[in-house]
Motif scaffolding. Sequence first.
Motif, PDB file in Angstrom:
ATOM      1  N   HIS A 231       0.854  -1.184   0.000  1.00  0.00           N
ATOM      2  CA  HIS A 231       0.000   0.000   0.000  1.00  0.00           C
ATOM      3  C   HIS A 231       0.895   1.241   0.000  1.00  0.00           C
ATOM      4  O   HIS A 231       1.605   1.498   0.961  1.00  0.00           O
ATOM      5  CB  HIS A 231      -0.912  -0.017   1.223  1.00  0.00           C
ATOM      6  CG  HIS A 231      -1.917   1.093   1.240  1.00  0.00           C
ATOM      7  ND1 HIS A 231      -2.592   1.446   2.357  1.00  0.00           N
ATOM      8  CD2 HIS A 231      -2.368   1.925   0.269  1.00  0.00           C
ATOM      9  CE1 HIS A 231      -3.415   2.438   2.091  1.00  0.00           C
ATOM     10  NE2 HIS A 231      -3.291   2.750   0.829  1.00  0.00           N
TER      11      HIS A 231
ATOM     12  N   LYS B   8       1.053   5.447  -0.559  1.00  0.00           N
ATOM     13  CA  LYS B   8       0.152   6.593  -0.485  1.00  0.00           C
ATOM     14  C   LYS B   8       0.944   7.890  -0.384  1.00  0.00           C
ATOM     15  O   LYS B   8       1.982   7.935   0.278  1.00  0.00           O
ATOM     16  CB  LYS B   8      -0.762   6.439   0.735  1.00  0.00           C
ATOM     17  CG  LYS B   8      -1.863   7.448   0.820  1.00  0.00           C
ATOM     18  CD  LYS B   8      -2.789   7.067   1.964  1.00  0.00           C
ATOM     19  CE  LYS B   8      -3.922   8.047   2.083  1.00  0.00           C
ATOM     20  NZ  LYS B   8      -4.827   7.690   3.174  1.00  0.00           N
TER      21      LYS B   8
ATOM     22  N   VAL C 197      -2.121  10.190  -4.381  1.00  0.00           N
ATOM     23  CA  VAL C 197      -2.109   8.833  -4.927  1.00  0.00           C
ATOM     24  C   VAL C 197      -2.321   7.862  -3.783  1.00  0.00           C
ATOM     25  O   VAL C 197      -1.807   8.066  -2.685  1.00  0.00           O
ATOM     26  CB  VAL C 197      -0.785   8.575  -5.674  1.00  0.00           C
ATOM     27  CG1 VAL C 197       0.180   7.761  -4.907  1.00  0.00           C
ATOM     28  CG2 VAL C 197      -0.969   7.958  -7.001  1.00  0.00           C
ATOM     29  N   ASP C 198      -3.109   6.842  -4.029  1.00  0.00           N
ATOM     30  CA  ASP C 198      -3.361   5.782  -3.061  1.00  0.00           C
ATOM     31  C   ASP C 198      -3.388   4.492  -3.868  1.00  0.00           C
ATOM     32  O   ASP C 198      -4.380   4.191  -4.518  1.00  0.00           O
ATOM     33  CB  ASP C 198      -4.686   6.027  -2.347  1.00  0.00           C
ATOM     34  CG  ASP C 198      -4.884   5.098  -1.155  1.00  0.00           C
ATOM     35  OD1 ASP C 198      -4.017   4.231  -0.922  1.00  0.00           O
ATOM     36  OD2 ASP C 198      -5.904   5.244  -0.467  1.00  0.00           O
ATOM     37  N   LEU C 199      -2.276   3.787  -3.852  1.00  0.00           N
ATOM     38  CA  LEU C 199      -2.073   2.662  -4.756  1.00  0.00           C
ATOM     39  C   LEU C 199      -1.837   1.382  -3.964  1.00  0.00           C
ATOM     40  O   LEU C 199      -1.029   1.357  -3.029  1.00  0.00           O
ATOM     41  CB  LEU C 199      -0.854   2.959  -5.645  1.00  0.00           C
ATOM     42  CG  LEU C 199      -0.427   1.935  -6.671  1.00  0.00           C
ATOM     43  CD1 LEU C 199      -1.493   1.756  -7.739  1.00  0.00           C
ATOM     44  CD2 LEU C 199       0.882   2.388  -7.315  1.00  0.00           C
ATOM     45  N   LYS C 200      -2.546   0.321  -4.368  1.00  0.00           N
ATOM     46  CA  LYS C 200      -2.328  -1.000  -3.770  1.00  0.00           C
ATOM     47  C   LYS C 200      -1.878  -1.935  -4.881  1.00  0.00           C
ATOM     48  O   LYS C 200      -2.514  -2.009  -5.933  1.00  0.00           O
ATOM     49  CB  LYS C 200      -3.604  -1.516  -3.109  1.00  0.00           C
ATOM     50  CG  LYS C 200      -3.989  -0.699  -1.895  1.00  0.00           C
ATOM     51  CD  LYS C 200      -5.211  -1.226  -1.212  1.00  0.00           C
ATOM     52  CE  LYS C 200      -5.527  -0.356  -0.001  1.00  0.00           C
ATOM     53  NZ  LYS C 200      -6.733  -0.782   0.671  1.00  0.00           N
ATOM     54  N   VAL C 201      -0.763  -2.625  -4.616  1.00  0.00           N
ATOM     55  CA  VAL C 201      -0.162  -3.502  -5.608  1.00  0.00           C
ATOM     56  C   VAL C 201       0.118  -4.851  -4.963  1.00  0.00           C
ATOM     57  O   VAL C 201       0.664  -4.918  -3.861  1.00  0.00           O
ATOM     58  CB  VAL C 201       1.175  -2.909  -6.131  1.00  0.00           C
ATOM     59  CG1 VAL C 201       1.795  -3.796  -7.177  1.00  0.00           C
ATOM     60  CG2 VAL C 201       0.982  -1.506  -6.660  1.00  0.00           C
TER      61      VAL C 201
ATOM     62  N   TRP D 126       9.424   3.824  -2.844  1.00  0.00           N
ATOM     63  CA  TRP D 126       8.375   4.830  -2.710  1.00  0.00           C
ATOM     64  C   TRP D 126       8.780   5.896  -1.699  1.00  0.00           C
ATOM     65  O   TRP D 126       8.628   7.086  -1.940  1.00  0.00           O
ATOM     66  CB  TRP D 126       7.059   4.165  -2.296  1.00  0.00           C
ATOM     67  CG  TRP D 126       5.917   5.120  -2.169  1.00  0.00           C
ATOM     68  CD1 TRP D 126       5.307   5.508  -1.021  1.00  0.00           C
ATOM     69  CD2 TRP D 126       5.244   5.804  -3.227  1.00  0.00           C
ATOM     70  NE1 TRP D 126       4.295   6.389  -1.301  1.00  0.00           N
ATOM     71  CE2 TRP D 126       4.233   6.592  -2.650  1.00  0.00           C
ATOM     72  CE3 TRP D 126       5.400   5.834  -4.616  1.00  0.00           C
ATOM     73  CZ2 TRP D 126       3.375   7.393  -3.395  1.00  0.00           C
ATOM     74  CZ3 TRP D 126       4.543   6.634  -5.357  1.00  0.00           C
ATOM     75  CH2 TRP D 126       3.555   7.402  -4.749  1.00  0.00           C
TER      76      TRP D 126
ATOM     77  N   SER E 144       9.285   9.116  -4.029  1.00  0.00           N
ATOM     78  CA  SER E 144       7.862   9.145  -4.384  1.00  0.00           C
ATOM     79  C   SER E 144       7.531  10.254  -5.368  1.00  0.00           C
ATOM     80  O   SER E 144       6.675  10.078  -6.242  1.00  0.00           O
ATOM     81  CB  SER E 144       7.010   9.285  -3.124  1.00  0.00           C
ATOM     82  OG  SER E 144       7.351  10.457  -2.434  1.00  0.00           O
TER      83      SER E 144
ATOM     84  N   TYR F  45       5.692   9.416  -8.737  1.00  0.00           N
ATOM     85  CA  TYR F  45       4.381  10.029  -8.960  1.00  0.00           C
ATOM     86  C   TYR F  45       4.360  10.766 -10.304  1.00  0.00           C
ATOM     87  O   TYR F  45       3.421  10.623 -11.094  1.00  0.00           O
ATOM     88  CB  TYR F  45       4.046  10.984  -7.813  1.00  0.00           C
ATOM     89  CG  TYR F  45       2.782  11.772  -8.032  1.00  0.00           C
ATOM     90  CD1 TYR F  45       1.537  11.190  -7.829  1.00  0.00           C
ATOM     91  CD2 TYR F  45       2.830  13.102  -8.440  1.00  0.00           C
ATOM     92  CE1 TYR F  45       0.368  11.910  -8.025  1.00  0.00           C
ATOM     93  CE2 TYR F  45       1.677  13.824  -8.637  1.00  0.00           C
ATOM     94  CZ  TYR F  45       0.445  13.228  -8.435  1.00  0.00           C
ATOM     95  OH  TYR F  45      -0.702  13.947  -8.635  1.00  0.00           O
TER      96      TYR F  45
ATOM     97  N   LEU G 149       4.336   8.278 -13.157  1.00  0.00           N
ATOM     98  CA  LEU G 149       3.025   7.634 -13.227  1.00  0.00           C
ATOM     99  C   LEU G 149       2.011   8.562 -13.900  1.00  0.00           C
ATOM    100  O   LEU G 149       1.260   8.141 -14.791  1.00  0.00           O
ATOM    101  CB  LEU G 149       2.558   7.240 -11.825  1.00  0.00           C
ATOM    102  CG  LEU G 149       1.188   6.579 -11.702  1.00  0.00           C
ATOM    103  CD1 LEU G 149       1.156   5.257 -12.473  1.00  0.00           C
ATOM    104  CD2 LEU G 149       0.847   6.357 -10.240  1.00  0.00           C
TER     105      LEU G 149
END
Length: 176
Positions: A127, A129, A138-142, A157, A161, A165, A168
């Motif tokens: 997670h 963020k 950004v709030d990303l779950k991979v 990250w 970051s 960011y 992305l």
Amino acid sequence: MFDDTLDLAENKLLLLYIFRELNVPVTRNLITEIILENNFINYFILQPYLSELISSNFILEFESEDVHKLKITDKGLTALELFENRLSEDKKSLVDQYLSSNLNTIKNKIAITADYTIENDNSYLVHLKAEENKSILVDLKVSVGSNKQARNLCKKWKEDSSSIYTNLMNLLFDEQ
């Protein structure tokens, strides 16, 4: 024994002073890092002080989006105002200097979070963020296949970051 009591009071006041000057909720790890970097208080003494300040309602511990954070309460602010004169000017000056030169880094640590959890034997959920002025950028779950990959993603990250960011966003908004 009297000196021990004075140290106890001054150390707790120092913690309240740092929380007030930060003026943002922080994790226990971050406050510990600030204290230890400056050799203000020994780690093994710091942890009980934090617990005592929380149990006395001078500091509030709360959960925000699965992260435990700490902030000074009104009761803590009042106590600090009443007894701040008992805190040495040297210590206050050291805190002020440290915060003035590291506040952006500290706020960046607050706004950039990365953690992971085990989903099953061969899968980890990472997670990532980033927030700015309390707005989520950004709030990303991979999902990744190994603990090492999860740790590496978190490390990258936290270290870069801003660049990640930007890349992305460029990929997502590419007009080609």
